[in-house]
Design an enzyme around this catalytic site. Structure first.
Site, PDB file in Angstrom:
ATOM      1  CG  ASP A 170     -14.071  -2.995   9.634  1.00  0.00           C
ATOM      2  OD1 ASP A 170     -13.849  -2.363   8.601  1.00  0.00           O
ATOM      3  OD2 ASP A 170     -14.493  -4.167   9.630  1.00  0.00           O
TER       4      ASP A 170
ATOM      5  CG  HIS B  24      -1.964  -1.093   1.120  1.00  0.00           C
ATOM      6  ND1 HIS B  24      -3.078  -0.939   0.330  1.00  0.00           N
ATOM      7  CD2 HIS B  24      -2.030  -2.324   1.635  1.00  0.00           C
ATOM      8  CE1 HIS B  24      -3.807  -2.042   0.404  1.00  0.00           C
ATOM      9  NE2 HIS B  24      -3.187  -2.899   1.175  1.00  0.00           N
TER      10      HIS B  24
HETATM   11  N1  LIG Z   1     -11.172  -5.026   9.523  1.00  0.00           N
HETATM   12  C1  LIG Z   1     -10.373  -4.053   9.087  1.00  0.00           C
HETATM   13  N2  LIG Z   1     -10.718  -2.768   9.332  1.00  0.00           N
HETATM   14  C2  LIG Z   1      -9.892  -1.810   8.854  1.00  0.00           C
HETATM   15  C3  LIG Z   1      -8.714  -2.069   8.148  1.00  0.00           C
HETATM   16  C4  LIG Z   1      -8.140  -0.805   7.834  1.00  0.00           C
HETATM   17  C5  LIG Z   1      -6.912  -0.500   7.068  1.00  0.00           C
HETATM   18  N3  LIG Z   1      -6.001  -1.586   6.914  1.00  0.00           N
HETATM   19  C6  LIG Z   1      -5.211  -1.521   5.716  1.00  0.00           C
HETATM   20  C7  LIG Z   1      -3.790  -1.597   5.982  1.00  0.00           C
HETATM   21  C8  LIG Z   1      -3.295  -2.783   5.575  1.00  0.00           C
HETATM   22  C9  LIG Z   1      -4.352  -3.647   5.075  1.00  0.00           C
HETATM   23  O1  LIG Z   1      -3.966  -4.317   3.903  1.00  0.00           O
HETATM   24  C10 LIG Z   1      -5.499  -2.700   4.838  1.00  0.00           C
HETATM   25  O2  LIG Z   1      -5.475  -2.290   3.515  1.00  0.00           O
HETATM   26  C11 LIG Z   1      -8.996   0.163   8.339  1.00  0.00           C
HETATM   27  N4  LIG Z   1     -10.027  -0.468   8.939  1.00  0.00           N
HETATM   28  C12 LIG Z   1     -11.253   0.087   9.498  1.00  0.00           C
HETATM   29  O3  LIG Z   1     -12.144   0.269   8.387  1.00  0.00           O
HETATM   30  C13 LIG Z   1     -12.972   1.411   8.638  1.00  0.00           C
HETATM   31  C14 LIG Z   1     -12.634   2.464   7.601  1.00  0.00           C
HETATM   32  O4  LIG Z   1     -13.119   2.024   6.351  1.00  0.00           O
HETATM   33  P1  LIG Z   1     -13.329   3.140   5.185  1.00  0.00           P
HETATM   34  O5  LIG Z   1     -14.391   4.128   5.753  1.00  0.00           O
HETATM   35  O6  LIG Z   1     -13.792   2.353   3.978  1.00  0.00           O
HETATM   36  O7  LIG Z   1     -11.974   3.802   5.013  1.00  0.00           O
HETATM   37  C15 LIG Z   1     -12.619   1.888  10.033  1.00  0.00           C
HETATM   38  O8  LIG Z   1     -13.404   1.190  10.978  1.00  0.00           O
HETATM   39  C16 LIG Z   1     -11.168   1.428  10.152  1.00  0.00           C
HETATM   40  O9  LIG Z   1     -10.776   1.292  11.508  1.00  0.00           O
HETATM   41  C17 LIG Z   1      -8.357  -3.432   7.915  1.00  0.00           C
HETATM   42  O10 LIG Z   1      -7.331  -3.793   7.302  1.00  0.00           O
HETATM   43  N5  LIG Z   1      -9.231  -4.374   8.400  1.00  0.00           N
END
Ligand SMILES: Nc1nc2c(c(CN[C@H]3C=C[C@H](O)[C@@H]3O)cn2[C@@H]2O[C@H](COP(=O)(O)O)[C@@H](O)[C@H]2O)c(=O)[nH]1
Length: 340
Positions: free
Chosen positions: A238, A52
């Site tokens: 999340d 990323h």
């Molecule tokens: N379950 C889960 N929740 C995650 C992430 C991440 C970022 N991880 C990145 C980094 C390395 C990985 O490869 C991912 O690309 C953010 N969040 C949650 O999502 C929500 C935001 O969403 P939106 O409004 O669409 O941006 C918010 O609750 C945030 O806390 C994850 O990985 N898993």
């Protein structure tokens, strides 16, 4: 954590007793097949985290300090008004949601602001944080006041107890993810993502677990990122993964729940519906992970490939991002809080 169910046991308990959210075996198998196909095609692994563009590329203290700051603020990016989005432009690209936060952190660092240094953010003013996290649209990051509070708390604990860096929390945990998880939720109250379900104390620990997973990913499972029990970390409950699990048919919402979600009302943190969505998401991801492991083991080409709930989670989260348009008719639950 004494007397509190672990996130995995929380997921199992809620999945067994949930009324408005159910887990579907066909959907679990279908999702596992999609994850298996991806691992087989793209060699998806702990190294994928760094791909990323906004994530740090080093594996040193500066990168760990960056991860700790990002995950201390990693919550609640959705807009109350769907027509507006918090967005930050960086590197010639408009970033939204969680990625806006990362873009804003990198923008500040480029401007010479030591935003990842607890000596700086332990006493940061709301005005200064507002400027650092400023949006390129007229919709600013939600919960700015709470973000100042959690930075003051996290910064002062790091300075008082851990010599100003999260690397000392890691060192104290002696390569155990579960020890680090316990340390984080005990010493940093804003990470204490707990609730009460049917009279039992349950824990989702979404930000505490993703913090550990991001250190693991950033350091590719080595050095600061080496944990001998990393596979005991669950998915991160999340508001996006549930959308993806419903899309794949792994989770099914009752008509009542769908109707409630479509009213676009805020569901309180700790509400039964919110806990059923989060708990069933944890358990469904555990089942998907087990199913994916069986598929990997059965195929000679992938017999030695690794998978765990973290990698399944990251893949589904990234998938949801890429297919946001296809999933736009699947409502996500809106719970404005500091835990996810
Ligand atoms: N379950 C889960 N929740 C995650 C992430 C991440 C970022 N991880 C990145 C980094 C390395 C990985 O490869 C991912 O690309 C953010 N969040 C949650 O999502 C929500 C935001 O969403 P939106 O409004 O669409 O941006 C918010 O609750 C945030 O806390 C994850 O990985 N898993």
């Amino acid at each position: 954590m004494a007397g509190v169910l672990s996130p995995r046991e929380t997921g199992r308990l809620i999945a067994e007793t949930s009324k408005d959210v159910s887990i579907c075996t066909d959907g679990i198998k279908k999702t596992a097949q999609v994850v298996f196909d991806h691992v087989k095609k793209d060699a998806f692994s702990v190294k994928s985290w760094k791909e990323h563009e906004l994530n740090p590329k080093t594996m040193d203290k500066a990168a760990v300090d960056w991860v700790f700051l990002a995950d201390t603020l990693n919550f609640s990016f959705y807009s109350d008004d769907e027509t507006k989005k918090y967005s930050v432009e960086y590197g010639g690209k408009k970033h939204t949601g969680y990625w806006s936060l990362c873009a804003a952190i990198n923008r500040a660092l480029d401007d010479g602001i030591p935003i990842t240094d607890p000596n700086y953010y332990a006493s940061i003013s709301q005005e200064k944080l507002a400027s650092i996290l400023r949006s390129d649209t007229d919709y600013n990051i939600p919960l700015l006041d709470k973000r100042v509070e959690v930075l003051h708390e996290a910064g002062s604990v790091l300075l008082k107890k851990y010599d100003g860096s999260f690397i000392n929390c890691i060192k104290q945990s002696e390569k155990s993810a579960q020890s680090l998880l316990k340390l984080v939720v005990e010493d940093f109250p804003a990470y204490r993502d707990e609730a009460e379900y049917n009279g039992k104390k349950v824990a989702f620990y979404k930000r505490a677990q993703i913090l550990i997973a991001d250190v693991w990913g950033c350091c590719e499972g080595q050095g600061y990122g080496e944990f001998n029990d990393i596979d005991t970390i669950t998915m991160f409950a999340d508001y996006r993964i549930p959308q993806c699990l419903v899309y794949f048919g792994a989770l099914k919402y009752s008509d009542d729940l769908l109707q409630t979600l479509r009213k676009d009302v805020n569901i309180e943190n700790g509400d039964r519906l919110e806990m059923e969505i989060r708990g069933c998401s944890i358990w469904a991801t555990e089942l998907i992970c087990e199913e994916t492991k069986k598929l990997l083991a059965a195929d000679p080409q992938t017999a030695d490939a690794d998978i765990n709930a973290i990698l399944v989670d990251h893949y589904l989260w990234d998938y949801r991002r890429e297919k946001a348009d296809e999933m736009r008719n699947i409502p996500f639950h809106k719970t404005r809080c500091i835990y996810y």
